[in-house]
Design an enzyme around this catalytic site. Structure first.
Site, short mmCIF file in Angstrom:
data_model
loop_
_atom_site.label_atom_id
_atom_site.label_comp_id
_atom_site.label_asym_id
_atom_site.label_seq_id
_atom_site.Cartn_x
_atom_site.Cartn_y
_atom_site.Cartn_z
N LYS A 1 0.84 -1.21 0.00
CA LYS A 1 0.00 0.00 0.00
C LYS A 1 0.88 1.26 0.00
CE LYS A 1 -1.34 1.59 4.13
NZ LYS A 1 -1.02 2.95 4.50
N ASN A 2 1.92 1.26 0.84
CA ASN A 2 2.73 2.48 0.98
C ASN A 2 3.67 2.70 -0.20
OD1 ASN A 2 1.38 3.07 3.28
ND2 ASN A 2 3.02 2.45 4.69
N CYS B 1 -3.96 13.03 13.79
CA CYS B 1 -4.22 11.67 13.35
C CYS B 1 -4.03 10.75 14.54
CB CYS B 1 -3.29 11.34 12.19
SG CYS B 1 -2.33 9.89 12.30
N ARG C 1 1.11 14.73 12.86
CA ARG C 1 1.72 14.32 11.59
C ARG C 1 1.87 15.56 10.74
NH1 ARG C 1 -0.40 8.70 9.61
NH2 ARG C 1 1.44 8.80 8.32
N ASP D 1 5.55 0.52 11.92
CA ASP D 1 4.29 -0.14 11.54
C ASP D 1 4.24 -1.60 12.01
OD1 ASP D 1 3.36 2.13 10.35
OD2 ASP D 1 3.92 1.56 8.33
N ARG E 1 -8.21 -0.40 5.58
CA ARG E 1 -7.49 0.65 4.85
C ARG E 1 -6.20 0.10 4.24
NH1 ARG E 1 -5.68 5.00 8.49
NH2 ARG E 1 -4.46 5.33 6.63
N1 EPU Z 1 7.39 14.62 10.65
C1 EPU Z 1 7.46 15.94 11.02
N2 EPU Z 1 7.37 16.89 10.03
C2 EPU Z 1 7.19 16.57 8.74
C3 EPU Z 1 7.11 15.20 8.37
C4 EPU Z 1 7.22 14.24 9.36
O1 EPU Z 1 7.61 16.29 12.19
O2 EPU Z 1 7.10 17.47 7.90
C5 EPU Z 1 7.51 13.58 11.71
C6 EPU Z 1 6.19 12.83 11.93
O3 EPU Z 1 5.32 13.54 12.76
C7 EPU Z 1 6.69 11.52 12.53
C8 EPU Z 1 8.04 11.31 11.81
O4 EPU Z 1 8.42 12.59 11.29
O5 EPU Z 1 6.91 11.67 13.90
C9 EPU Z 1 8.03 10.32 10.67
O6 EPU Z 1 6.91 10.55 9.84
P1 EPU Z 1 6.91 10.22 8.28
O7 EPU Z 1 6.77 11.51 7.56
O8 EPU Z 1 8.06 9.36 7.92
O9 EPU Z 1 5.56 9.41 8.18
P2 EPU Z 1 4.60 9.41 6.93
O10 EPU Z 1 5.40 9.60 5.72
O11 EPU Z 1 3.46 10.33 7.19
C10 EPU Z 1 4.74 6.87 6.35
C11 EPU Z 1 3.78 5.73 6.20
C12 EPU Z 1 3.28 5.33 7.59
C13 EPU Z 1 4.49 4.92 8.42
C14 EPU Z 1 5.50 6.09 8.48
C15 EPU Z 1 6.78 5.74 9.20
C16 EPU Z 1 2.80 6.07 4.04
C17 EPU Z 1 1.62 6.43 3.23
N3 EPU Z 1 2.67 6.14 5.35
O12 EPU Z 1 4.02 7.95 6.96
O13 EPU Z 1 2.45 4.20 7.40
O14 EPU Z 1 4.09 4.60 9.72
O15 EPU Z 1 5.85 6.48 7.13
O16 EPU Z 1 7.42 4.70 8.58
O17 EPU Z 1 3.82 5.67 3.49
C18 EPU Z 1 0.64 2.76 7.84
O18 EPU Z 1 0.80 2.23 6.74
O19 EPU Z 1 -0.10 2.27 8.73
C19 EPU Z 1 1.32 4.00 8.16
C20 EPU Z 1 0.91 4.81 9.12
#
Ligand code: EPU
Length: 424
Positions: free
Chosen positions: A23-24, A121, A126, A310, A402
C-alpha cells in the site's frame, strides 16, 4: 459498521499466504502518475481502502482511473489539465493525499495549488512542514488560508540543495516527485531509504527521470523535460508479510509468506530469530516456524533499515505470548501504543512509560470486546483475539481494511475462526 468475531484460541496455525502489493508503495506511485501526460500502468496493486481513496482523489483532480481488479492492475491517465485543489474530505480520511502536492507542483509550478492540511491523526502529530521547506528549497512559497496550504513558485522550480532535519517517508517521496521536472539539479540529503521510496525512485528512473544516489541517504536529481510511458510492478508489502508471519509466531505454528523480498524485513526477521523462532528465507518468500525455547527481547523502532514502527504493534501482540519481560521503544510516532489497552482487556500484562512498553509475556489471554483505532492496531488486536480463549469482537475494523487486502479471507485460509458481523 463492520466488526470481526474471532473464536480462539487458535494453536499452531499453519499455512501459506500470498502477500499483496505494498500500500505504501502504491499510494506514492499513484500520486506520481500526475507527472505523466501519457498513461501509467501499475501492476500488483493492493485493492485496499486507501488505494480506492487515492483513486477518488485523482479522479477529483481530473485524472481518468481504470481498475482491473482481477488482474491487480490500475491504469491512470492524466492528459487533461488538473483541478488544483486537494480537498479536506479526502486528505482527512487518508493522510497520504498530501503526496499529490509534489507532483502537482512539478507539473504546474507557476499556478497556485491548494492542498488541505491533514490535521491530527490517531498516531499523533503528523506535520508536513518538512515537505513544505523542501518545496521552498526549489523556490516554491506557501501561505496558509482556511486550513489549506497555497503553494506556487513565481519563476518556476529550480534545483538547489535540501537536507531533511529527520527522516520522513512521504516527505522524501513528495520532494522527489516535485524535483523530477525542474530546471537544473537538486540535491536532497537525509532522505528515507524505505523500500517503498526506492520503489518510487525505480519507477521514475525507468520512466526517464534522472535520480542518482550520491550517498547512503543523499540523492541528486537532474531535471528532465518529460517522463515517458510509466509501467511498474509494485513490490510486496513488508508490513503485511510480517503481520502474517506473526500469526505463526503467536500460535506456535508455521507460516510461509510468498511474494515478498526477505531483505525488506532484515531487522524484523533478526528479532524473530533472537526470540527463538526459526526463519527460512528464500528468493521471494519467508517461512517462520516455532522454536523450542522462546526468549524475551528489547527492540527500538526507527527508519528503515531499523525495525519498522508499523510492525511494532504486531510484534507487541506476539510478545504477550513469549515468556519473560520484553521491552519496546517507539521513536517515530507519539501515540503508537493504542493496541495496549485492548490487549490488556484480554489479560495481557503491559505497562507503558513514556515511549516505552514493557511486556510480561505468557499471561493467559481471555476473549474481550475490543475497538480498533488505527490500521496496525487492528492486526495487533486480531493476534490477541487469535491467542485468547473464547469469542472476541473487534469493532471499527474499517481501520484494518485501509491497508490489509482480503483480511478475513486470508485469515480464514489459515484456519482462523473469524466471522464478519454487520452492525446496525
Ligand atoms: N514529521 C514531522 N514533520 C514533517 C514530516 C514528518 O515532524 O514534515 C515527523 C512525523 O510527525 C513523525 C516522523 O516525522 O513523527 C516520521 O513521519 P513520516 O513523515 O516518515 O511518516 P509518513 O510519511 O506520514 C509513512 C507511512 C506510515 C508509516 C510512516 C513511518 C505512508 C503512506 N505512510 O508515513 O504508514 O508509519 O511512514 O514509517 O507511506 C501505515 O501504513 O499504517 C502507516 C501509518
Amino acid at each position: 459498521m463492520k466488526s470481526y468475531i474471532i473464536n480462539g484460541p487458535n494453536k499452531a496455525v499453519k499455512g501459506e499466504i500470498n502477500i499483496s502489493g505494498a500500500k505504501n508503495s502504491c499510494l506514492p506511485l499513484m500520486a506520481a502518475s500526475i507527472l505523466f501526460k501519457r498513461k501509467v500502468i501499475l501492476k500488483n496493486v493492493p485493492f485496499v481502502k486507501d488505494v480506492l481513496t487515492m483513486k477518488d482523489l485523482l479522479i477529483s483532480l481530473g485524472a481518468k482511473v481504470e481498475l482491473i481488479r482481477e488482474k491487480k492492475i490500475i491504469k491512470i491517465t492524466n492528459n487533461k489539465r488538473h483541478k488544483l485543489v486537494v480537498p479536506y474530505n479526502l486528505v482527512s480520511t487518508m493522510r497520504a493525499g498530501v503526496l499529490t502536492m509534489g507532483p502537482l507542483l512539478a507539473r504546474y509550478p507557476k499556478n497556485k495549488i491548494k492542498v488541505a492540511l491533514g490535521g491530527g491523526c490517531a498516531l499523533g502529530i503528523r506535520d508536513t512542514s518538512w515537505h513544505l521547506s523542501g518545496f521552498k528549497s526549489l523556490g516554491a512559497v506557501n501561505t496558509l488560508s482556511k486550513g489549506y496550504v497555497n503553494i506556487y513558485s513565481k519563476n518556476g522550480l529550480k534545483g538547489n540543495i535540501y537536507k531533511f532535519p529527520k527522516v520522513t517517508v512521504t516527505g522524501s517521496s513528495n520532494l522527489i516527485m516535485a524535483s523530477v521536472l525542474i530546471s537544473g539539479e537538486h540535491i536532497i540529503k537525509n532522505i528515507s531509504i524505505e523500500p517503498e521510496v526506492k520503489d518510487l525512485i525505480k519507477f521514475l528512473n525507468n520512466s526517464g527521470a534522472k535520480i542518482k544516489f550520491i550517498g547512503k541517504r543523499s540523492i541528486k536529481i537532474i531535471g528532465v523535460h518529460d517522463l515517458i510511458d510509466g509501467e511498474h510492478t509494485i513490490i510486496g508489502d513488508r508490513i503485511e508479510a510480517f503481520s502474517y508471519l506473526c500469526v505463526g509466531a503467536a500460535t506456535n505454528g508455521r507460516i510461509k509468506v510468498k511474494n515478498i523480498n526477505p531483505n525488506y524485513l532484515n531487522a524484523e526477521l533478526n528479532i524473530l530469530k533472537k526470540i527463538g523462532y526459526k526463519i527460512v528465507m528464500n528468493h521471494n518468500s519467508i517461512i517462520l516456524s516455532h522454536g523450542k525455547r522462546l526468549k524475551p527481547v528489547s527492540i527500538k523502532t526507527g527508519p528503515w533499515p531499523q525495525f519498522a514502527t508499523d510492525n511494532m504493534p504486531i510484534l507487541l501482540a506476539v510478545l504477550t505470548q513469549v515468556p519473560g519481560k520484553s521491552m519496546i521503544e517507539e521513536t517515530i510516532f507519539s501515540n503508537r501504543f493504542m493496541a495496549v489497552p485492548e490487549l490488556k482487556r484480554m489479560g495481557a500484562k503491559i505497562s507503558i512509560k513514556k515511549n516505552k512498553a514493557f511486556i510480561i509475556g505468557q499471561k493467559k489471554l481471555k476473549s474481550a470486546d475490543c475497538i480498533s483505532s488505527d490500521l496496525r492496531t487492528t492486526f495487533s488486536i486480531i493476534l490477541g483475539a487469535i491467542s485468547a480463549e473464547g469469542s472476541s469482537t473487534i469493532s471499527r475494523i474499517y481501520h484494518g481494511l485501509r491497508g490489509y487486502e482480503n483480511l478475513s479471507t486470508k485469515l480464514k485460509k489459515l484456519g482462523i475462526k473469524i466471522k464478519l458481523k454487520n452492525n446496525v
